[in-house]
Motif scaffolding. Structure first.
Motif, short mmCIF file in Angstrom:
data_model
loop_
_atom_site.label_atom_id
_atom_site.label_comp_id
_atom_site.label_asym_id
_atom_site.label_seq_id
_atom_site.Cartn_x
_atom_site.Cartn_y
_atom_site.Cartn_z
N LYS A 193 -4.75 6.92 -5.04
CA LYS A 193 -5.58 7.54 -4.00
C LYS A 193 -5.27 9.02 -3.91
O LYS A 193 -4.14 9.43 -4.17
CB LYS A 193 -5.34 6.86 -2.65
N GLY B 188 0.83 -1.19 0.00
CA GLY B 188 0.00 0.00 0.00
C GLY B 188 0.87 1.24 0.00
O GLY B 188 2.10 1.15 0.02
N SER C 246 -3.13 4.26 2.34
CA SER C 246 -4.15 3.85 1.39
C SER C 246 -4.67 2.47 1.78
O SER C 246 -4.24 1.89 2.79
CB SER C 246 -3.53 3.77 -0.01
N ASP C 247 -5.56 1.91 0.97
CA ASP C 247 -5.88 0.50 1.11
C ASP C 247 -4.67 -0.32 0.66
O ASP C 247 -3.77 0.19 -0.03
CB ASP C 247 -7.09 0.14 0.25
#
Length: 325
Positions: free
Chosen positions: A320, A202, A236-237
Motif C-alpha cells: 500500500k 495488516g 492498510s487492509d
C-alpha cells in the motif's frame, strides 16, 4: 543489603483470614517468572527480633494460600509508610490509619482503594530455611487490576523515591529500535483479533507528535496529546492468516528502504502478546494489536511518499502507498 539494592519496588501485601484483613508494605518484592506469572515477596518470620510473634502476613498466606499485591502509587506513600508500624494480631491497619479498601473479587483479599495496579495471587511455593529470618513466598498471579496511569514509588535505602510514569503499550519490541526514539513514524506489523486469536495481518503506522511529547515528558505529564490525536494510527487492509511464522515488514520512504524486520526479531512474539494483553485488558473481536516497530523509524514531512509491504515466506501479502499531506 537494603542500602545497596536500590531502588526496590514496594507493594502492600493484603491478606484476609477469618474475616480479618491485614495490610503490610514490603519492598523485598519482585517478579521472578513470566509463564506462569509469579512474583516473590520476602516476609520476616517474626514481627521484630524482640517480639516473638510470627508476622501476620506470613501466617495468613500460609493458611489461606492467597494474597493481593497492590503496587503503591506516589500519592499513597505517606499512608503506606504508616502501615509499617508493628501492631498486635487482629488490629486492622486500614481502619487504624484511615485507608479505604475495595473488594473487587470475592475470591481474593481486597485492594487498597487508589492503587492502580494490583495482582490477585495464590501461593505457588515457598523457600524456607531454619537459619533464615525470612520466608520467600512465590505467588502466582491469577488476575490483574489496572486503572489509568501509574507513577510508582520505590524504596531507596531507608527512604522512598518517585519513579517514572508508566503506561501500557507494546513498545520497544524490536531489539535495535530501543536505541532510537527521537522520531515521528513507526511502521508496525498489526494483527486483527477474533475469538481471542489472530485471524488477520495488516500494516499499521503509529504516528507521534515528538515535540509535544518531549514537552509533556519534561513536565511529567501524560502523553495522550502526542500519541492519541486524530489519525495517529493509520492501517492498510487486513488479510486472513492462520499462523504468524515468517511474517516480514518493509517500509520505503520516497523510494528508499528505511524499515525492514520480521517476527523472529521481536522480543515478545505475537502469540505471547495476545495472551498477555488479553490477561491484562481483555480482547474483543475486531481489536487490533500493533506489535512494535523495527529499526529505521524517522521524521515525516509534507509530500513524503511511503510504500509499505507485509510479506509471508518472502511473498507479498499486502502493498500500500501513503502520502503525507
Amino acid at each position: 543489603m537494603s542500602d545497596n539494592i536500590i531502588p526496590r519496588p514496594i507493594a502492600w501485601i493484603v491478606t484476609e483470614n477469618n474475616g480479618l484483613v491485614n495490610l503490610a508494605p514490603f519492598s523485598y518484592f519482585m517478579g521472578v517468572c513470566g509463564e506462569p506469572s509469579i512474583v516473590m515477596v520476602s516476609v520476616a518470620k517474626k514481627k521484630r527480633h524482640d517480639i516473638n510473634e510470627p508476622k501476620d502476613t506470613l501466617v495468613n498466606i500460609k493458611q489461606t494460600k492467597k494474597a493481593t499485591v497492590c503496587l503503591v502509587p506516589v500519592e499513597l506513600t505517606e499512608k503506606m509508610d504508616k502501615t509499617s508500624e508493628v501492631l498486635p494480631y487482629g488490629v486492622n491497619e486500614a481502619e487504624k490509619f484511615g485507608i479505604e479498601l475495595e473488594k473487587i473479587d470475592a475470591d481474593f483479599p481486597p485492594i487498597v482503594k487508589g492503587c492502580k495496579r494490583a495482582f490477585l495471587t495464590t501461593l505457588y511455593g515457598t523457600f524456607e530455611k531454619e537459619e533464615m529470618v525470612n520466608v520467600a513466598f512465590f505467588l502466582e498471579i491469577k488476575k490483574m487490576y489496572f486503572e489509568g496511569e501509574f507513577e510508582p514509588v520505590a524504596r531507596v535505602g531507608k527512604g522512598y523515591a518517585r519513579l517514572c510514569e508508566m503506561d501500557n503499550c507494546v513498545g520497544r519490541n524490536y531489539v535495535e529500535h530501543i536505541k532510537e526514539l527521537n522520531t515521528h513514524y513507526e511502521g508496525e506489523i498489526s494483527f486483527l483479533i477474533q475469538n481471542k486469536k489472530i485471524v488477520g495481518v495488516g500494516f499499521g503506522f503509529d504516528l507521534t507528535l515528538r515535540e509535544i511529547q518531549s514537552r509533556l515528558k519534561q513536565k511529567g505529564l501524560p502523553w495522550e496529546r502526542a500519541k492519541a490525536f486524530k489519525n495517529a494510527a493509520v492501517f492498510s487492509d487486513f488479510v486472513e492468516i492462520d499462523e504468524t511464522e515468517n511474517l516480514e515488514i518493509e517500509v520505503y520512504k520516497n523510494g528508499k528502504l528505511v524499515q525492514k524486520g520480521d517476527v523472529s526479531l521481536m522480543i515478545y512474539k505475537p502469540d505471547f502478546l495476545v495472551k498477555d494483553i488479553d490477561k491484562i485488558f481483555g480482547l474483543a473481536d475486531g481489536d487490533i494489536i500493533m506489535s512494535g516497530t523495527p529499526k529505521g523509524v524517522g521524521g515525516v514531512e509534507k509530500g513524503d511518499k511511503f510504500t509499505v509491504r507485509i510479506l509471508k515466506n518472502k511473498k507479498v501479502l499486502i502493498e500500500k502507498e501513503f502520502t503525507c499531506i
